[in-house]
Design a protein around this motif. Structure first.
Motif, PDB file in Angstrom:
ATOM      1  N   ARG A   1      26.433  43.630  44.145  1.00 32.18           N
ATOM      2  CA  ARG A   1      25.438  44.922  44.957  1.00 32.18           C
ATOM      3  C   ARG A   1      25.941  45.213  46.070  1.00 32.18           C
ATOM      4  O   ARG A   1      25.422  46.289  46.354  1.00 32.18           O
ATOM      5  CB  ARG A   1      24.608  43.549  46.071  1.00 32.18           C
ATOM      6  CG  ARG A   1      23.583  44.277  45.952  1.00 32.18           C
ATOM      7  CD  ARG A   1      22.222  43.219  46.891  1.00 32.18           C
ATOM      8  NE  ARG A   1      22.751  42.851  48.553  1.00 32.18           N
ATOM      9  CZ  ARG A   1      21.601  42.484  49.312  1.00 32.18           C
ATOM     10  NH1 ARG A   1      20.253  41.810  48.330  1.00 32.18           N
ATOM     11  NH2 ARG A   1      22.225  42.141  49.958  1.00 32.18           N
TER      12      ARG A   1
ATOM     13  N   GLU B   1      26.004  49.916  45.848  1.00 33.06           N
ATOM     14  CA  GLU B   1      25.138  50.142  46.477  1.00 33.06           C
ATOM     15  C   GLU B   1      25.934  51.318  47.108  1.00 33.06           C
ATOM     16  O   GLU B   1      25.538  52.561  47.446  1.00 33.06           O
ATOM     17  CB  GLU B   1      24.827  49.380  48.226  1.00 33.06           C
ATOM     18  CG  GLU B   1      24.168  48.766  47.690  1.00 33.06           C
ATOM     19  CD  GLU B   1      23.461  47.779  49.119  1.00 33.06           C
ATOM     20  OE1 GLU B   1      24.238  47.634  49.911  1.00 33.06           O
ATOM     21  OE2 GLU B   1      22.150  47.219  49.088  1.00 33.06           O
TER      22      GLU B   1
ATOM     23  N   THR C   1      26.546  54.051  44.609  1.00 31.47           N
ATOM     24  CA  THR C   1      25.136  54.865  44.638  1.00 31.47           C
ATOM     25  C   THR C   1      25.281  55.635  46.131  1.00 31.47           C
ATOM     26  O   THR C   1      24.728  56.817  45.295  1.00 31.47           O
ATOM     27  CB  THR C   1      24.122  54.110  44.871  1.00 31.47           C
ATOM     28  OG1 THR C   1      23.906  52.833  43.318  1.00 31.47           O
ATOM     29  CG2 THR C   1      22.587  54.417  44.661  1.00 31.47           C
TER      30      THR C   1
ATOM     31  N   PRO D   1      23.128  53.039  52.418  1.00 34.99           N
ATOM     32  CA  PRO D   1      23.694  51.439  51.601  1.00 34.99           C
ATOM     33  C   PRO D   1      22.740  50.146  53.029  1.00 34.99           C
ATOM     34  O   PRO D   1      22.847  50.497  54.044  1.00 34.99           O
ATOM     35  CB  PRO D   1      24.463  51.381  51.468  1.00 34.99           C
ATOM     36  CG  PRO D   1      25.092  52.718  51.135  1.00 34.99           C
ATOM     37  CD  PRO D   1      24.070  53.175  51.979  1.00 34.99           C
TER      38      PRO D   1
END
Length: 319
Positions: free
Chosen positions: A106, A110, A113, A244
């Protein structure tokens, strides 16, 4: 092993409060390293204890004992207790491993992204300005690391305070502070008590960056105003969707406390006040060191005891 293997699972009850208390009396950089190192050590001991419990119970199962050529009577312990305990330990260890993998994935997702979002806007050096009107600024780690700031935040700060804000975020990147938070987050999946170390660690990292920014711009008051004004301008509840959850930002944490620390005399940073005094700090440090050392020693003792038991059982079965 029966008793020693449980010590690493119980020691955080004493070590975590001691680490939190000691961190309050240390400079920010030292506090961050202390909290991170303590969390990593206690988590490693916890994982080792769960692994030993799992192995000890599994070896008492006839198929496993036969595979290892072990004499079951010499393994000792009550299978009625050790085998179910091993099952619980194995389930917990598996859950910890899965949670750690999920947390790591994760974190990287993040960051990827956020990186794709910033890649759409050409950076100026290490600075990336997003056209969003909502004030926001954060340090985005990567290769290279970037200071991400929105147009709304630039409008909210005068030029000198912008430089202090940028210096703060660059300090996060230079110190690789996101790895400190990730380490404690991964440690917390091994033992729930370690979660309470995240808040003081985040504060220590922000104070570390505050001091680095103040040193960079050469004015503690300007840095304090920048932190305070940025926090007032930002709206945490409406933070940008592209930020994030694992990155550090100058507007995070107890901002009034950070501003007060920046406005305090500079010598107070190297020697933070604490009620217990120097003698009390030494006692707390000694207690924390004893907890971590005792936890590691207990795990090693349990491992040595299990190894010796297995060797004896194998020798007897070979006769």
């Amino acid at each position: 092993m029966i008793f020693a293997v449980w010590i690493p699972l119980l020691m955080p009850l004493l070590a975590v409060p001691a680490a939190r208390r000691l961190a309050q009396s240390l400079p920010p950089r030292a506090a961050a390293w202390l909290l991170t190192g303590c969390a990593a050590a206690l988590a490693a001991c916890t994982a080792a204890a769960l692994g030993l419990l799992t192995a000890a119970g599994a070896l008492r199962l006839p198929p496993v004992a036969a595979l290892g050529r072990l004499s079951l009577p010499l393994l000792g312990g009550d299978p009625v207790v050790s085998v179910p305990a091993a099952g619980v330990a194995a389930a917990l260890l598996t859950a910890c491993a899965l949670a750690a993998v999920h947390r790591t994935l994760r974190h990287h997702t993040e960051l990827r992204t956020a990186r794709r979002t910033t890649d759409a806007h050409p950076p100026s050096g290490d600075l990336c300005v997003l056209p969003d009107s909502a004030p926001d600024a954060y340090a985005l780690p990567g290769r290279p690391g970037r200071v991400v700031v929105t147009a709304g935040m630039l409008r909210a700060l005068p030029p000198d305070e912008r430089e202090a804000l940028f210096a703060h975020e660059r300090a996060h990147l230079a110190g690789r502070h996101h790895l400190f938070l990730l380490t404690v987050a991964l440690a917390a999946v091994c033992h729930p008590l370690l979660r309470s170390l995240r808040a003081p660690l985040a504060y220590a990292l922000e104070r570390w960056a505050d001091e680095a920014a103040a040193s960079r711009v050469g004015d503690r008051r300007v840095t304090a105003r920048a932190i305070g004004r940025a926090a007032l301008a930002a709206r945490p509840a409406a933070a940008a969707a592209h930020r994030p959850g694992t990155v550090l930002a100058a507007t995070a944490g107890p901002v009034p406390r950070r501003v007060a620390a920046l406005l305090a005399p500079e010598r107070a940073v190297d020697h933070p006040p604490v009620r217990a005094g120097l003698h009390g700090r030494r006692l707390i440090a000694a207690a924390l060191l004893a907890c971590v050392t005792f936890s590691a020693a207990a795990a090693l003792d349990a491992a040595a005891d299990l190894h010796e038991t297995v060797e004896v059982a194998q020798g007897e079965a070979a006769r």
